[in-house]
Design a protein around this motif. Structure first.
Motif, PDB file in Angstrom:
ATOM      1  N   GLU A 292       9.351   0.019   1.311  1.00 18.38           N
ATOM      2  CA  GLU A 292       9.037  -0.966   2.340  1.00 18.38           C
ATOM      3  C   GLU A 292       7.924  -0.458   3.257  1.00 18.38           C
ATOM      4  O   GLU A 292       6.961  -1.183   3.540  1.00 18.38           O
ATOM      5  CB  GLU A 292      10.275  -1.299   3.164  1.00 18.38           C
ATOM      6  N   GLN A 293       8.036   0.775   3.701  1.00 18.67           N
ATOM      7  CA  GLN A 293       7.026   1.326   4.611  1.00 18.67           C
ATOM      8  C   GLN A 293       5.662   1.397   3.935  1.00 18.67           C
ATOM      9  O   GLN A 293       4.646   1.036   4.526  1.00 18.67           O
ATOM     10  CB  GLN A 293       7.449   2.707   5.113  1.00 18.67           C
ATOM     11  N   ALA A 294       5.635   1.862   2.700  1.00 16.19           N
ATOM     12  CA  ALA A 294       4.363   1.960   1.971  1.00 16.19           C
ATOM     13  C   ALA A 294       3.716   0.588   1.810  1.00 16.19           C
ATOM     14  O   ALA A 294       2.508   0.430   2.008  1.00 16.19           O
ATOM     15  CB  ALA A 294       4.594   2.603   0.605  1.00 16.19           C
ATOM     16  N   LEU A 295       4.518  -0.398   1.459  1.00 18.49           N
ATOM     17  CA  LEU A 295       3.995  -1.746   1.253  1.00 18.49           C
ATOM     18  C   LEU A 295       3.519  -2.357   2.574  1.00 18.49           C
ATOM     19  O   LEU A 295       2.445  -2.966   2.629  1.00 18.49           O
ATOM     20  CB  LEU A 295       5.051  -2.631   0.593  1.00 18.49           C
ATOM     21  N   ARG A 296       4.293  -2.188   3.632  1.00 16.31           N
ATOM     22  CA  ARG A 296       3.880  -2.707   4.949  1.00 16.31           C
ATOM     23  C   ARG A 296       2.601  -2.021   5.432  1.00 16.31           C
ATOM     24  O   ARG A 296       1.707  -2.674   5.950  1.00 16.31           O
ATOM     25  CB  ARG A 296       5.001  -2.540   5.967  1.00 16.31           C
TER      26      ARG A 296
END
Length: 145
Positions: free
Chosen positions: A27-31
């Motif tokens: 999630e963090q990487a994608l955001r």
């Protein structure tokens, strides 16, 4: 998310992984890359959320989930969204991808670091449902991980 990211990367990426730590990393990487992201930890949670929703940009799912498997989830999601790009990620079930995975999907083995995940997702989104074989993680991991 800023407007430029919305214009460049329309849609939302659905991430399903029962390991909350891994789901959080994805999630963090994608955001950080500008994607809108919805994370759930089971197929049933995601299916409840998508009832009546707009088509997502892609589905990233673990294969071994509590309840319905990632294989089953992807089939259910493809019934709702026939053009949905699907990326399976698993530590031990990728060998079953050709027999269990939905048509024109992709598969990669865990663990995936953020740059590798983003490169694979970019390839999946660019190719849409035209994939005919698993994407080689080594192909993506060769640069800057």
């Amino acid at each position: 998310m800023n407007q430029q990211a919305d214009d460049r990367m329309p849609g939302t990426i659905f991430v399903v992984d029962d390991d909350k730590r891994i789901a959080g990393q994805y999630e963090q990487a994608l955001r950080d890359a500008g994607y809108a992201v919805v994370v759930t930890h089971s197929a049933e949670q995601l299916l409840a959320l998508v009832e009546g929703a707009a088509a997502p940009a892609a589905l990233i799912t673990d294969i071994r989930l509590p309840g319905a498997s990632g294989w089953t989830l992807a089939r259910d999601m493809r019934q709702r969204f026939p053009e949905l790009p699907v990326l399976y990620i698993s530590g031990d079930s990728i060998g079953d991808w050709t027999s269990q995975g939905v048509a024109d999907s992709a598969a990669a083995e865990k663990p995936l670091v953020a740059p590798t995940l983003l490169r694979i997702l970019a390839s999946v989104l660019a190719q849409g449902r035209r994939l005919s074989s698993p994407l080689s993680v080594s192909r993506f991991a060769a640069s800057s991980d």
